[in-house]
Design a protein around this motif. Structure first.
Motif, PDB file in Angstrom:
ATOM      1  N   PRO A   1      18.280  22.552  27.606  1.00  0.00           N
ATOM      2  CA  PRO A   1      17.245  21.969  26.763  1.00  0.00           C
ATOM      3  C   PRO A   1      17.331  20.370  27.087  1.00  0.00           C
ATOM      4  CG  PRO A   1      19.056  22.570  25.457  1.00  0.00           C
ATOM      5  CD  PRO A   1      19.317  23.119  26.760  1.00  0.00           C
TER       6      PRO A   1
ATOM      7  N   THR B   1      17.303  18.150  24.628  1.00  0.00           N
ATOM      8  CA  THR B   1      17.969  17.666  23.797  1.00  0.00           C
ATOM      9  C   THR B   1      19.010  18.759  23.154  1.00  0.00           C
ATOM     10  OG1 THR B   1      16.344  17.635  22.056  1.00  0.00           O
ATOM     11  CG2 THR B   1      16.715  15.658  23.198  1.00  0.00           C
ATOM     12  N   THR B   2      20.341  18.248  22.873  1.00  0.00           N
ATOM     13  CA  THR B   2      21.043  19.374  22.222  1.00  0.00           C
ATOM     14  C   THR B   2      22.041  18.641  21.214  1.00  0.00           C
ATOM     15  OG1 THR B   2      22.829  19.086  24.088  1.00  0.00           O
ATOM     16  CG2 THR B   2      21.371  20.900  24.158  1.00  0.00           C
ATOM     17  N   SER B   3      22.473  19.206  20.169  1.00  0.00           N
ATOM     18  CA  SER B   3      23.339  18.766  19.289  1.00  0.00           C
ATOM     19  C   SER B   3      24.763  18.753  19.887  1.00  0.00           C
ATOM     20  CB  SER B   3      23.094  19.631  17.928  1.00  0.00           C
ATOM     21  OG  SER B   3      24.163  18.996  16.847  1.00  0.00           O
ATOM     22  N   GLU B   4      25.428  17.549  19.795  1.00  0.00           N
ATOM     23  CA  GLU B   4      26.654  17.569  20.649  1.00  0.00           C
ATOM     24  C   GLU B   4      27.443  16.318  19.998  1.00  0.00           C
ATOM     25  OE1 GLU B   4      26.420  16.625  24.769  1.00  0.00           O
ATOM     26  OE2 GLU B   4      24.980  17.969  25.138  1.00  0.00           O
TER      27      GLU B   4
ATOM     28  N   SER C   1      27.062  21.681  30.341  1.00  0.00           N
ATOM     29  CA  SER C   1      25.974  21.823  31.022  1.00  0.00           C
ATOM     30  C   SER C   1      26.408  22.893  32.309  1.00  0.00           C
ATOM     31  CB  SER C   1      25.437  20.712  31.736  1.00  0.00           C
ATOM     32  OG  SER C   1      26.750  19.888  32.465  1.00  0.00           O
TER      33      SER C   1
ATOM     34  N   LEU D   1      22.845  27.716  22.237  1.00  0.00           N
ATOM     35  CA  LEU D   1      21.714  26.523  22.418  1.00  0.00           C
ATOM     36  C   LEU D   1      21.187  26.073  20.994  1.00  0.00           C
ATOM     37  CD1 LEU D   1      19.437  27.506  25.138  1.00  0.00           C
ATOM     38  CD2 LEU D   1      21.147  26.069  25.432  1.00  0.00           C
TER      39      LEU D   1
ATOM     40  N   THR E   1      25.755  23.299  17.407  1.00  0.00           N
ATOM     41  CA  THR E   1      26.503  21.956  17.646  1.00  0.00           C
ATOM     42  C   THR E   1      27.666  22.046  18.651  1.00  0.00           C
ATOM     43  OG1 THR E   1      26.042  20.965  15.606  1.00  0.00           O
ATOM     44  CG2 THR E   1      27.711  19.833  16.998  1.00  0.00           C
TER      45      THR E   1
END
Length: 305
Positions: A213, A215-218, A202, A187, A190
């Motif tokens: 979460p 928001t995630t860094s993707e 997901s 989590l 990136t």
């Protein structure tokens, strides 16, 4: 019981409409069809009466298509293109044997291209044309007979047959692996994923029992090869196809910090794959049927290079 079918307007009326819509002119349509402007106007009036829809607004000597005409013109144009292609195929030998194929770039490079000679032996007279679009083609607009696409098997009315499951391995560069000791550590990294199917991460995080979460860094990539290069460069955690992942792990270029078998047992419905996809009617063409028979008979699991 006789099936009720929509009665199509007369072909001459559709031809007149088709020409008038393209030229935006009755005179232009008449010149193309080698008839009088009055004849074109009569055929358009017949079409309007048949459909009970107004197609053109007359502006002096010019005409302006209505919203209905703009919509109809797209389908009439596609219909005449299909008719022309059908005539070419039944009257010209080279079109009879042509198979136009679209293949997911990854499947084409790793699996299909090394095996194409065996298809040539199976159907020696075939004329195979191949494109490599990631997106599912519009079979009519793109003039595609059959496709091999990556996804989950849900292509609406199209026929879809699984050829190979694309099991993924969570990988990263060695320097990134130092920060990932347990699933929860994902989590904070990136997450790299394919742009066409952004539910992969997901589904994986849920499978690992993690709360998603907000928001995630993707970062999303158009194709698998680009995502793999980004993973190798240390950009983040990548979902690399198993055959590639094992190769890169053996060479020391990538690491599977949580193990190569971590997500192997995910539910089948959440594991993407490569599918043979086509409109059912296309199987009636012998060349397409031959390709379908050949490609579904191969052991793609054992043919990776």
């Amino acid at each position: 019981m006789t099936e009720n079918r929509l009665r199509l307007p007369p072909l001459n009326a559709l031809k007149a409409f088709h020409a008038a819509a393209r030229h935006a002119s009755i005179r232009g349509a008449a010149d193309e069809l080698l008839v009088t402007p009055q004849a074109v106007s009569q055929q358009i009036k017949l079409l309007e009466d048949t459909l009970q829809v107004k197609l053109f607004e007359r502006r002096g000597r010019s005409i302006e298509p209505t919203e209905a005409a703009i919509l109809l013109a797209r389908y009439v144009d596609a219909g005449f293109e299909e008719l022309a292609e059908g005539v070419r195929r039944v009257t010209n030998r080279k079109y009879k044997d042509r198979i136009t194929l679209n293949v997911s770039p990854y499947f084409a490079t790793r699996y299909l291209l090394p095996q194409l000679e065996t298809f040539r032996e199976f159907v020696p007279q075939s004329d195979l044309r191949m494109t490599t679009m990631v997106e599912t083609p519009d079979f009519a607009r793109d003039d595609i007979d059959v496709a091999v696409q990556w996804g989950y098997g849900n292509w609406g009315d199209l026929e879809a047959t699984l050829l190979l499951k694309d099991h993924k391995v969570i990988c990263c560069a060695p320097e990134v692996a130092e920060k990932v000791k347990a699933p929860k550590d994902l989590l904070g990294q990136t997450l790299l994923h394919p742009v066409l199917q952004n539910t992969l991460w997901s589904d994986i995080l849920r499978f690992l029992g993690l709360d998603l979460p907000e928001t995630t860094s993707e970062i999303a990539f158009h194709d698998a090869a680009t995502m793999r290069r980004a993973t190798l460069s240390g950009m983040g955690m990548g979902l690399v196809s198993r055959a590639d992942a094992l190769k890169d792990i053996r060479s020391g270029d990538l690491v599977a910090p949580l193990g190569v078998e971590l997500i192997r047992d995910m539910p089948d419905a959440q594991v993407p794959g490569f599918y043979l996809v086509l409109p059912r009617a296309h199987r009636r063409v012998s060349g397409v049927a031959n390709f379908c028979d050949w490609v579904t008979a191969q052991d793609w699991e054992g043919t990776a290079t």
